[in-house]
Design a protein around this motif. Structure first.
Motif: not given
Length: 167
Positions: A14-36
């Protein structure tokens, strides 16, 4: 700052949860187009269960990078490594390592922590006599691509994806 990398126990996941969410935000930032990209809550629930299963089944490990000088043991980054069947087509041994996640807190990027985490994964694979390792990232994430290539990875297969409009 002195970085310590250690293997996580189930109770540490559970300690990694905040970093996982940061990674997910990076996915949002880098996903080309409207990839969900999944909702962060749903994404964490899925990944949390994956991590627990991999550790409990002996099919993966998680490594935590912490600042050993921080009395609170602040988490700087982590890596998740899974052991999977290598498949039928390529002669890569019985199993390969799949680095599922490498993430370093934004304040600590560029300090070699990602390299240390990947080196720890490599040593784990050597210990298990697993000869090949793979990792994926979005093609638009140049920072991650640089880290991956600096750690000796080379393009091997390309995954193509498309949206099926009738679904």
């Amino acid at each position: 700052m002195s970085v310590t990398i250690q293997r996580a126990h189930v109770r540490d996941v559970s300690r990694v949860k905040p970093l996982w969410k940061l990674l997910l935000q990076r996915y949002r930032d880098y996903a080309a187009g409207d990839w969900p990209v999944r909702d962060p809550k749903e994404a964490w629930e899925r990944r949390h269960q994956d991590y627990l299963s991999w550790i409990n089944d002996g099919m993966g490990v998680i490594y935590l990078a912490t600042d050993s000088e921080d009395p609170d043991g602040g988490l700087l980054g982590y890596a998740a490594l899974r052991f999977v069947d290598s498949g039928a087509a390529m002669n890569l041994g019985d199993s390969i390592g799949l680095i599922e996640t490498v993430v370093v807190h934004p304040e600590h990027r560029g300090k070699g922590i990602g390299h240390q985490l990947m080196a720890t994964c490599r040593r784990e694979l050597e210990r298990r006599e697993i000869g090949f390792c793979c990792i994926e990232t979005l093609t638009t994430n140049e920072e991650a691509l640089g880290l991956i290539e600096k750690n000796g990875f080379r393009p091997y297969m390309t995954r193509f994806i498309r949206r099926i409009e009738t679904v």
